[in-house]
Design a protein around this motif. Sequence first.
Motif, PDB file in Angstrom:
ATOM      1  N   ASN A  36      -5.188   4.253  -6.108  1.00 25.63           N
ATOM      2  CA  ASN A  36      -4.307   3.609  -5.131  1.00 25.63           C
ATOM      3  C   ASN A  36      -4.323   4.360  -3.804  1.00 25.63           C
ATOM      4  O   ASN A  36      -4.186   5.580  -3.759  1.00 25.63           O
ATOM      5  CB  ASN A  36      -2.884   3.545  -5.689  1.00 25.63           C
ATOM      6  CG  ASN A  36      -1.924   2.915  -4.718  1.00 25.63           C
ATOM      7  OD1 ASN A  36      -1.254   3.617  -3.973  1.00 25.63           O
ATOM      8  ND2 ASN A  36      -1.855   1.599  -4.727  1.00 25.63           N
ATOM      9  N   GLU A  37      -4.499   3.622  -2.696  1.00 25.17           N
ATOM     10  CA  GLU A  37      -4.634   4.227  -1.380  1.00 25.17           C
ATOM     11  C   GLU A  37      -3.362   4.946  -0.940  1.00 25.17           C
ATOM     12  O   GLU A  37      -3.422   5.968  -0.255  1.00 25.17           O
ATOM     13  CB  GLU A  37      -5.001   3.145  -0.355  1.00 25.17           C
ATOM     14  CG  GLU A  37      -6.451   2.719  -0.396  1.00 25.17           C
ATOM     15  CD  GLU A  37      -7.374   3.838   0.088  1.00 25.17           C
ATOM     16  OE1 GLU A  37      -7.218   4.309   1.213  1.00 25.17           O
ATOM     17  OE2 GLU A  37      -8.225   4.258  -0.709  1.00 25.17           O
ATOM     18  N   VAL A  38      -2.202   4.415  -1.298  1.00 25.98           N
ATOM     19  CA  VAL A  38      -0.949   5.063  -0.879  1.00 25.98           C
ATOM     20  C   VAL A  38      -0.791   6.402  -1.595  1.00 25.98           C
ATOM     21  O   VAL A  38      -0.471   7.424  -0.971  1.00 25.98           O
ATOM     22  CB  VAL A  38       0.251   4.148  -1.160  1.00 25.98           C
ATOM     23  CG1 VAL A  38       1.550   4.815  -0.696  1.00 25.98           C
ATOM     24  CG2 VAL A  38       0.075   2.795  -0.473  1.00 25.98           C
ATOM     25  N   ARG A  39      -1.012   6.419  -2.915  1.00 24.56           N
ATOM     26  CA  ARG A  39      -0.911   7.677  -3.656  1.00 24.56           C
ATOM     27  C   ARG A  39      -1.927   8.688  -3.130  1.00 24.56           C
ATOM     28  O   ARG A  39      -1.616   9.870  -2.975  1.00 24.56           O
ATOM     29  CB  ARG A  39      -1.141   7.414  -5.148  1.00 24.56           C
ATOM     30  CG  ARG A  39      -0.005   6.638  -5.829  1.00 24.56           C
ATOM     31  CD  ARG A  39      -0.313   6.372  -7.297  1.00 24.56           C
ATOM     32  NE  ARG A  39      -0.471   7.618  -8.063  1.00 24.56           N
ATOM     33  CZ  ARG A  39      -0.874   7.656  -9.335  1.00 24.56           C
ATOM     34  NH1 ARG A  39      -1.150   6.529  -9.981  1.00 24.56           N
ATOM     35  NH2 ARG A  39      -0.984   8.818  -9.969  1.00 24.56           N
TER      36      ARG A  39
ATOM     37  N   VAL B   9       6.373  -7.871  -2.232  1.00 20.90           N
ATOM     38  CA  VAL B   9       5.230  -8.048  -3.134  1.00 20.90           C
ATOM     39  C   VAL B   9       5.669  -8.643  -4.470  1.00 20.90           C
ATOM     40  O   VAL B   9       4.929  -9.419  -5.092  1.00 20.90           O
ATOM     41  CB  VAL B   9       4.499  -6.701  -3.344  1.00 20.90           C
ATOM     42  CG1 VAL B   9       3.339  -6.863  -4.307  1.00 20.90           C
ATOM     43  CG2 VAL B   9       4.005  -6.172  -2.010  1.00 20.90           C
ATOM     44  N   ALA B  10       6.904  -8.311  -4.926  1.00 20.43           N
ATOM     45  CA  ALA B  10       7.356  -8.792  -6.223  1.00 20.43           C
ATOM     46  C   ALA B  10       7.410 -10.315  -6.291  1.00 20.43           C
ATOM     47  O   ALA B  10       7.299 -10.905  -7.369  1.00 20.43           O
ATOM     48  CB  ALA B  10       8.729  -8.201  -6.547  1.00 20.43           C
ATOM     49  N   GLU B  11       7.582 -10.987  -5.141  1.00 19.92           N
ATOM     50  CA  GLU B  11       7.620 -12.444  -5.137  1.00 19.92           C
ATOM     51  C   GLU B  11       6.249 -13.047  -5.434  1.00 19.92           C
ATOM     52  O   GLU B  11       6.154 -14.187  -5.867  1.00 19.92           O
ATOM     53  CB  GLU B  11       8.109 -12.944  -3.769  1.00 19.92           C
ATOM     54  CG  GLU B  11       9.529 -12.510  -3.429  1.00 19.92           C
ATOM     55  CD  GLU B  11       9.947 -12.991  -2.054  1.00 19.92           C
ATOM     56  OE1 GLU B  11       9.121 -13.684  -1.405  1.00 19.92           O
ATOM     57  OE2 GLU B  11      11.078 -12.690  -1.632  1.00 19.92           O
ATOM     58  N   THR B  12       5.185 -12.284  -5.190  1.00 14.78           N
ATOM     59  CA  THR B  12       3.821 -12.786  -5.404  1.00 14.78           C
ATOM     60  C   THR B  12       3.198 -12.237  -6.671  1.00 14.78           C
ATOM     61  O   THR B  12       2.498 -12.959  -7.387  1.00 14.78           O
ATOM     62  CB  THR B  12       2.939 -12.410  -4.192  1.00 14.78           C
ATOM     63  OG1 THR B  12       3.543 -12.909  -3.009  1.00 14.78           O
ATOM     64  CG2 THR B  12       1.549 -12.987  -4.326  1.00 14.78           C
TER      65      THR B  12
ATOM     66  N   ARG C 134      -1.867  -6.811  -0.296  1.00 15.83           N
ATOM     67  CA  ARG C 134      -0.525  -6.338  -0.678  1.00 15.83           C
ATOM     68  C   ARG C 134      -0.510  -5.860  -2.133  1.00 15.83           C
ATOM     69  O   ARG C 134       0.072  -4.815  -2.442  1.00 15.83           O
ATOM     70  CB  ARG C 134       0.498  -7.463  -0.501  1.00 15.83           C
ATOM     71  CG  ARG C 134       0.855  -7.768   0.947  1.00 15.83           C
ATOM     72  CD  ARG C 134       2.059  -8.682   1.021  1.00 15.83           C
ATOM     73  NE  ARG C 134       1.817  -9.961   0.362  1.00 15.83           N
ATOM     74  CZ  ARG C 134       2.777 -10.813   0.000  1.00 15.83           C
ATOM     75  NH1 ARG C 134       4.033 -10.508   0.208  1.00 15.83           N
ATOM     76  NH2 ARG C 134       2.472 -11.951  -0.578  1.00 15.83           N
ATOM     77  N   ALA C 135      -1.158  -6.631  -3.007  1.00 17.19           N
ATOM     78  CA  ALA C 135      -1.176  -6.256  -4.415  1.00 17.19           C
ATOM     79  C   ALA C 135      -1.954  -4.963  -4.624  1.00 17.19           C
ATOM     80  O   ALA C 135      -1.540  -4.089  -5.388  1.00 17.19           O
ATOM     81  CB  ALA C 135      -1.769  -7.385  -5.247  1.00 17.19           C
ATOM     82  N   ALA C 136      -3.111  -4.832  -3.954  1.00 19.08           N
ATOM     83  CA  ALA C 136      -3.930  -3.634  -4.118  1.00 19.08           C
ATOM     84  C   ALA C 136      -3.168  -2.381  -3.702  1.00 19.08           C
ATOM     85  O   ALA C 136      -3.294  -1.323  -4.328  1.00 19.08           O
ATOM     86  CB  ALA C 136      -5.223  -3.773  -3.309  1.00 19.08           C
ATOM     87  N   LEU C 137      -2.369  -2.492  -2.654  1.00 19.45           N
ATOM     88  CA  LEU C 137      -1.654  -1.313  -2.136  1.00 19.45           C
ATOM     89  C   LEU C 137      -0.355  -1.032  -2.888  1.00 19.45           C
ATOM     90  O   LEU C 137      -0.007   0.127  -3.122  1.00 19.45           O
ATOM     91  CB  LEU C 137      -1.343  -1.513  -0.647  1.00 19.45           C
ATOM     92  CG  LEU C 137      -2.536  -1.466   0.307  1.00 19.45           C
ATOM     93  CD1 LEU C 137      -2.115  -1.900   1.696  1.00 19.45           C
ATOM     94  CD2 LEU C 137      -3.134  -0.054   0.356  1.00 19.45           C
ATOM     95  N   PHE C 138       0.375  -2.094  -3.262  1.00 20.03           N
ATOM     96  CA  PHE C 138       1.748  -1.895  -3.696  1.00 20.03           C
ATOM     97  C   PHE C 138       2.047  -2.404  -5.105  1.00 20.03           C
ATOM     98  O   PHE C 138       3.190  -2.340  -5.550  1.00 20.03           O
ATOM     99  CB  PHE C 138       2.705  -2.586  -2.711  1.00 20.03           C
ATOM    100  CG  PHE C 138       2.461  -2.210  -1.274  1.00 20.03           C
ATOM    101  CD1 PHE C 138       2.382  -0.878  -0.889  1.00 20.03           C
ATOM    102  CD2 PHE C 138       2.296  -3.189  -0.305  1.00 20.03           C
ATOM    103  CE1 PHE C 138       2.153  -0.531   0.430  1.00 20.03           C
ATOM    104  CE2 PHE C 138       2.064  -2.851   1.019  1.00 20.03           C
ATOM    105  CZ  PHE C 138       1.991  -1.516   1.380  1.00 20.03           C
TER     106      PHE C 138
END
Length: 595
Positions: free
Chosen positions: A108-111, A529-532, A97-101
């Motif tokens: 970054n894979e999403v970009r 993701v912000a919670e982690t 989750r951190a790596a993606l978002f």
Amino acid sequence: MTWHVDIERIAGILDGAATLDPGLNAVRGSNWQGKSSFIESIKVALGTSTELTEGADSGRVRLDTPDGTYDVSLAREGGTVHRSGTPYLTDEYDTIRAALFACLDERNEVRRAVREGENLESVLMRPLDFQNIDEQIAALRGEREQIETELSQAREAKKRLPTVQERVTRLEDELIELREKREAVAASDEDEGSESVQRQLSQARTEQSQARNRVERLEGSVERTEERLAERRADLDSLEIPEYTDVEARLEDARDALEQVERDAEVLQSVYSATEMVLSENRLDLITDVERDIEGDSLTCWTCGGETTRSDLEARLDALGDRLTELRARKESHRDTVEELETQREEISQARRRESDLEDEIADLEETLADREQSLEAARNRLEEATERVEELAERVDETVEERSDVESEIKYREAELEDAADELSQLETRAGRVEELEAELGSVREELSALRNRKDRIKHEARDAFDEAMREILSRFDTGFETARLTADFEVVVARDGREASLDALSEGELELIGFVAALAGRESFDVAETVPLLLVDGLGGLDDDNLHTLIEYLRGRTEYLVFTAYPEYTAFDGREIDPTEWEVANESPATAD
């Protein structure tokens, strides 16, 4: 609330340190000063990267936060980099989750997927692959079945409580009366010679009562077993197995047809998109000879070599679009057929499982009934023998001895019955007391099971909603060349320009970057993701001018507790902490390693 980072031989930084404050943290510097390497070092501390300095055999990052210290060491062994120590994230689900978002650098894979025009479903939904949802659902189903069984028993116990309590009270009152009667009979009994016969008669009557009680219990058990057996046979007789013709063959044919239509649609879409791009970009001269004239352009068809006009090509393109629409409609029809046939197959499977379960239960009940009928016959024989014995002994005692024997026998019988009833009452009270607890557990398991079953669809829906919301906010801040962008149900990015769908290839580098950030933020929102990870790492924004970069950074600032990003010196200053990379020792042998 500050974070402190110490770096040794990570990416392009040989030795360096920096402090991160809540809010904006800008790493401003020229090329090869370690901006991107600093972002990579934080990723190593998080546990999403293992990038050593080129040529180095080992390196480390130490991250101090208000919640703890995280020390990560890297070592190169046989061409492979191994990690040891304790990163900020240890769970594989949190790491992906951190790596993606959260790590929104240029890698970054999403970009990247947005830049290359790829479908976003696989990358945005990738964290779900690390949750083992199917295994969790199977475990919860087993837990639910166990709780439902216990709850059914508890509810049945609760229903029976009043009856058993009334029985216990009645037996206690009867015992009091019988003991009083026994004392009265003992006081009037002066015939000592009948004492031995009385004991025998009392024992015989006790055996008779026990035998009668066993007969009654077995008769009730046989009756209940017969009722259950009749119910199960009726269930089996009424069970209907759906008779769908050739479901498997039809399902295979439907899947083949669906696959063929999907391939045809893909091929036709490719032809349509390529021709549309050539026409919309007015670049026919790239692939054929074009003669321009006031009345219209004439050209040579690049497929057959015949003479044609632009109007004819546009008309043929429209025909291709109609054919593509028709293929899409056929694809949906075939997909509906596949789903219907799969449902039919499942109905047949469930019915057959139910038939097998009923047949097994009927066999068990038949076996149980035979055993209990055999036991009942034996109990009746014992009762008959006990009755004959009682009658024989009764003739040998007078009315007083017989009366006292009756009382003693009845007392023993009632005491045994009271003991059984008290034990049963205690067990029922224990079971009935768990009804609310079991109902709460069952509700919780059902909610968790429903949430898991719907998690993927819910996450998809939330991701698309988050994308739309973030896109509206972005468009309200930026002057883009397109009016809107959205994620389709199939997770394709669709943009609109001048009221019409436009190709992503027509967007500028900066516009694609904005869409990439929107997609990553949508994933960040839908997967919490912000919670982690309470920070965002941003790098590789050279395609944005000064105003747009400041606008984007201010927008991202409101989406995270810590924002760390890189910028060139020519950009104007940011309202936050500035990190000076000139204090670091960097490896300048290769520009790519220190930027």
